[in-house]
Design a protein around this motif. Structure first.
Motif, PDB file in Angstrom:
ATOM      1  N   THR A 263     -32.892 -39.153  26.005  1.00 24.62           N
ATOM      2  CA  THR A 263     -32.976 -40.186  24.969  1.00 24.62           C
ATOM      3  C   THR A 263     -34.155 -39.915  24.052  1.00 24.62           C
ATOM      4  OG1 THR A 263     -32.426 -41.589  26.801  1.00 24.62           O
ATOM      5  CG2 THR A 263     -32.659 -42.667  24.666  1.00 24.62           C
ATOM      6  N   GLY A 265     -34.982 -38.854  19.558  1.00 25.81           N
ATOM      7  CA  GLY A 265     -34.307 -38.886  18.245  1.00 25.81           C
ATOM      8  C   GLY A 265     -34.568 -40.153  17.469  1.00 25.81           C
ATOM      9  N   TRP A 266     -35.546 -40.938  17.931  1.00 33.02           N
ATOM     10  CA  TRP A 266     -35.867 -42.166  17.191  1.00 33.02           C
ATOM     11  C   TRP A 266     -36.324 -41.829  15.763  1.00 33.02           C
ATOM     12  CZ3 TRP A 266     -39.981 -44.491  14.732  1.00 33.02           C
ATOM     13  CH2 TRP A 266     -39.831 -45.869  14.459  1.00 33.02           C
ATOM     14  N   SER A 268     -35.704 -39.136  13.893  1.00 31.04           N
ATOM     15  CA  SER A 268     -34.640 -38.673  12.998  1.00 31.04           C
ATOM     16  C   SER A 268     -33.747 -39.843  12.587  1.00 31.04           C
ATOM     17  CB  SER A 268     -33.834 -37.566  13.660  1.00 31.04           C
ATOM     18  OG  SER A 268     -33.350 -38.021  14.902  1.00 31.04           O
ATOM     19  N   LEU A 269     -33.557 -40.766  13.524  1.00 26.82           N
ATOM     20  CA  LEU A 269     -32.708 -41.920  13.218  1.00 26.82           C
ATOM     21  C   LEU A 269     -33.302 -42.746  12.075  1.00 26.82           C
ATOM     22  CD1 LEU A 269     -30.095 -42.927  14.448  1.00 26.82           C
ATOM     23  CD2 LEU A 269     -31.423 -44.684  15.627  1.00 26.82           C
ATOM     24  N   VAL A 270     -34.603 -43.015  12.191  1.00 27.09           N
ATOM     25  CA  VAL A 270     -35.256 -43.820  11.159  1.00 27.09           C
ATOM     26  C   VAL A 270     -35.184 -43.107   9.809  1.00 27.09           C
ATOM     27  CG1 VAL A 270     -37.476 -44.682  10.360  1.00 27.09           C
ATOM     28  CG2 VAL A 270     -36.763 -45.051  12.716  1.00 27.09           C
ATOM     29  N   ILE A 272     -32.998 -40.974   8.775  1.00 25.28           N
ATOM     30  CA  ILE A 272     -31.630 -41.011   8.249  1.00 25.28           C
ATOM     31  C   ILE A 272     -31.307 -42.394   7.670  1.00 25.28           C
ATOM     32  CG2 ILE A 272     -29.203 -40.928   8.922  1.00 25.28           C
ATOM     33  CD1 ILE A 272     -30.057 -38.810  11.018  1.00 25.28           C
ATOM     34  N   VAL A 273     -31.665 -43.437   8.417  1.00 25.77           N
ATOM     35  CA  VAL A 273     -31.371 -44.791   7.937  1.00 25.77           C
ATOM     36  C   VAL A 273     -32.059 -45.060   6.604  1.00 25.77           C
ATOM     37  CG1 VAL A 273     -31.733 -47.242   8.404  1.00 25.77           C
ATOM     38  CG2 VAL A 273     -30.891 -45.758  10.211  1.00 25.77           C
TER      39      VAL A 273
END
Ligand code: UDP
Ligand code: MG
Length: 317
Positions: A263, A265-266, A268-270, A272-273
């Protein structure tokens, strides 16, 4: 043979100091040019100073002077449109009152229209001497951008100062759009235009009414009025983002299959959002700009409202 009439349209906004200077210079030129008649149409664009009083005095002194006075400031574009509509001349010129558009070019411009096969003689500055560097830089950038994305070629450094034949004026008058961008309109109507070059002249008195921000907004309006490219850009950016997302989906799926799913990728997630949100807002903004312009256009409001003209002054006598 009847003489040609040249109408000269002069938009004025808080120009009480410039009007007498302009008139003196112009009457010298009118006096020296015998083969034509002139009318000077001053358009008082809601000035807060004594511009209107100055115009009344001139009108009483010289029968070639006429004026239109607006109920408030509607902007130079509206003033030019009103003047063009009111002009009776066989040839019509638009000229600033601040003498930054050299009136002494006028006889040469007239000769070109008479003898050569042109419908318009425009003017362009070959330098921007005396102008803040940053302003010149952005002006150059603006011409690059708009000429790249619009089919309507606008000459870099071209001024509004020009002399046109009656048929070109009638064509310009047919463009009744609310969001006026004259530099674009003058080229959009077509006809052959010849450009005379001169080097920049500084204002002898008064001050420019353009702020940097005002010019910036004006240039955006110019782009929106003559190009749909920003809308295409929004779609292209959307499409590219979608393709990138697909590639990432494949990449992450394969990575998870091979390495399992720790778990993480926080970050990259932010990213992308936020990136997607930004692109969406930007596209909405572009879309909104066009819709806003359409909204104003559909209201069909008048371009200007007259409060007074020389005709009333003459009738009262
Ligand atoms: N002007 C106008 N309405 C406005 C702003 C300007 O009629 O809201 C007129 C102004 O009086 C002048 C011309 O437009 O005759 C050009 O204005 P300015 O000299 O301020 O512009 P610049 O030469 O700096 O581009
Ligand atoms: Mg000026």
């Amino acid at each position: 043979m009847q003489k040609d009439l040249i109408s000269i349209i002069i938009p004025c906004f808080n120009e009480e100091e410039m009007i007498p200077l302009f008139y003196d210079k112009m009457s010298g030129i009118m006096g020296a040019t015998h083969m034509v008649d002139f009318e000077l149409i001053f358009v008082n664009d809601g000035s807060k100073d004594r511009t209107l009083e100055g115009l009344r005095v001139l009108t009483e002194r010289d029968s070639r002077v006429r004026y239109l006075s607006f109920s408030r400031n509607f902007g130079k574009e509206a003033a030019m449109y009103a003047g063009l509509k009111y002009a009776k001349g066989d040839f019509v010129a638009v000229m600033d009152v601040d003498l930054q558009d050299p009136p002494e070019l006028l006889p040469a411009m007239y000769r070109i229209l008479k003898n050569e096969n042109y419908d318009c003689v425009g003017t362009k500055r070959v330098d921007r001497q005396g102008e803040p560097k940053i302003r010149s830089f952005f002006a150059k950038l603006f011409y690059k951008v708009i000429n790249h994305i619009s089919d309507n070629h606008i000459v870099d450094g071209a001024r509004d100062y020009r002399l046109m034949t009656r048929r070109m004026v009638d064509a310009v008058l047919e463009m009744t759009e609310y969001n006026r961008f004259s530099k674009g309109i003058f080229t959009w109507v077509g006809f052959e235009t010849k450009y005379l070059e001169y080097s920049n002249v500084e204002r002898p008195a008064g001050k420019t009414s353009w702020s940097f921000w005002g010019l910036f907004k004006y240039s955006i309006d110019g782009i929106v009025a003559f190009s749909e490219a920003p809308l295409d850009i929004a779609s292209v950016v959307g499409f590219v983002t979608f393709v990138v997302a697909l590639l990432m989906a494949v990449f992450f799926t394969i990575r998870t299959l091979i390495f399992g799913n720790p778990t993480s990728g926080w970050t990259s997630l932010v990213v992308i959002v936020l990136a997607l949100g930004g692109i969406q807002l930007l596209s909405l903004g572009i879309l909104g700009k066009y819709i806003g312009k359409t909204f104003l256009e559909t209201k069909r409001r008048p371009l200007y409202i007259l409060k007074e003209t020389d005709e009333e002054l003459k009738r009262d006598e």
